[in-house]
Design a protein around this motif. Structure first.
Motif, PDB file in Angstrom:
ATOM      1  N   LEU A   1       0.843  -1.186   0.000  1.00 13.69           N
ATOM      2  CA  LEU A   1       0.000   0.000   0.000  1.00 13.69           C
ATOM      3  C   LEU A   1       0.882   1.240   0.000  1.00 13.69           C
ATOM      4  N   VAL A   2       0.694   2.096  -0.992  1.00 15.60           N
ATOM      5  CA  VAL A   2       1.457   3.331  -1.101  1.00 15.60           C
ATOM      6  C   VAL A   2       0.520   4.473  -1.458  1.00 15.60           C
ATOM      7  N   GLN A   3       1.021   5.683  -1.280  1.00 20.07           N
ATOM      8  CA  GLN A   3       0.280   6.870  -1.677  1.00 20.07           C
ATOM      9  C   GLN A   3       0.613   7.258  -3.110  1.00 20.07           C
ATOM     10  N   ALA A   4      -0.292   7.962  -3.746  1.00 21.44           N
ATOM     11  CA  ALA A   4      -0.062   8.429  -5.103  1.00 21.44           C
ATOM     12  C   ALA A   4       1.235   9.220  -5.189  1.00 21.44           C
ATOM     13  N   GLY A   5       1.995   8.958  -6.250  1.00 26.91           N
ATOM     14  CA  GLY A   5       3.267   9.613  -6.455  1.00 26.91           C
ATOM     15  C   GLY A   5       4.461   8.842  -5.932  1.00 26.91           C
ATOM     16  N   GLU A   6       4.219   7.841  -5.114  1.00 29.38           N
ATOM     17  CA  GLU A   6       5.304   7.036  -4.564  1.00 29.38           C
ATOM     18  C   GLU A   6       5.683   5.910  -5.517  1.00 29.38           C
ATOM     19  N   SER A   7       6.670   5.111  -5.114  1.00 24.26           N
ATOM     20  CA  SER A   7       7.225   4.077  -5.976  1.00 24.26           C
ATOM     21  C   SER A   7       7.231   2.722  -5.293  1.00 24.26           C
ATOM     22  N   LEU A   8       7.214   1.681  -6.100  1.00 25.05           N
ATOM     23  CA  LEU A   8       7.385   0.305  -5.660  1.00 25.05           C
ATOM     24  C   LEU A   8       8.221  -0.434  -6.692  1.00 25.05           C
TER      25      LEU A   8
ATOM     26  N   VAL B   1      -2.800   1.787  -4.439  1.00 23.69           N
ATOM     27  CA  VAL B   1      -2.333   3.170  -4.448  1.00 23.69           C
ATOM     28  C   VAL B   1      -3.467   4.056  -3.975  1.00 23.69           C
ATOM     29  N   SER B   2      -3.252   4.738  -2.879  1.00 22.59           N
ATOM     30  CA  SER B   2      -4.262   5.624  -2.322  1.00 22.59           C
ATOM     31  C   SER B   2      -4.016   7.054  -2.771  1.00 22.59           C
TER      32      SER B   2
END
Length: 115
Positions: free
Chosen positions: A11-18, A113-114
């Motif tokens: 789970l990540v926020q918009a704009g982040e990376s995985l 992605v939140s």
């Protein structure tokens, strides 16, 4: 027959990376094409990215410029670097190997992605 195991989702926020990893049970050096697919709830599975044994790549228009597929034959692993993630990228991501005579699939890894 190669077995595939995906990892790296979360789970990540918009704009982040995985970075997703797909570990194979055997050598992938002789597999002509490996790919990442994704499937959102209620949607059909769609192709995200392809990499050939010659390291040529192709991407879906929706991820072009943001995602990068790569392979490390020595580690029997294919990767999907996902940058600038958007809520519409939320899906279960699957690794696929075009093996003979039947293709192979991993179990999938969830990416959320939140906003």
């Amino acid at each position: 027959q190669v077995q595939l195991v995906e990892s790296g989702g979360g789970l990540v926020q918009a704009g982040e990376s995985l970075r997703l990893s797909c570990a194979a049970s055997g050598s992938i050096s002789n597999i002509m094409r490996m790919a990442w697919y994704r499937q959102a709830p209620g949607k059909q599975r769609e192709l995200v990215a392809i990499i050939t044994s010659g390291t040529n790549t192709n991407y879906a228009d929706s991820v072009k410029g943001r995602f990068t597929i790569s392979r490390d034959n020595a580690k029997n692993t294919v990767y999907l670097q996902m940058n600038s993630l958007k809520p519409e990228d939320t899906a279960v991501y699957y690794c696929n190997a075009k093996t003979f005579p039947v293709g192979s699939w991993g179990q999938g890894t969830q990416v959320t992605v939140s906003s």
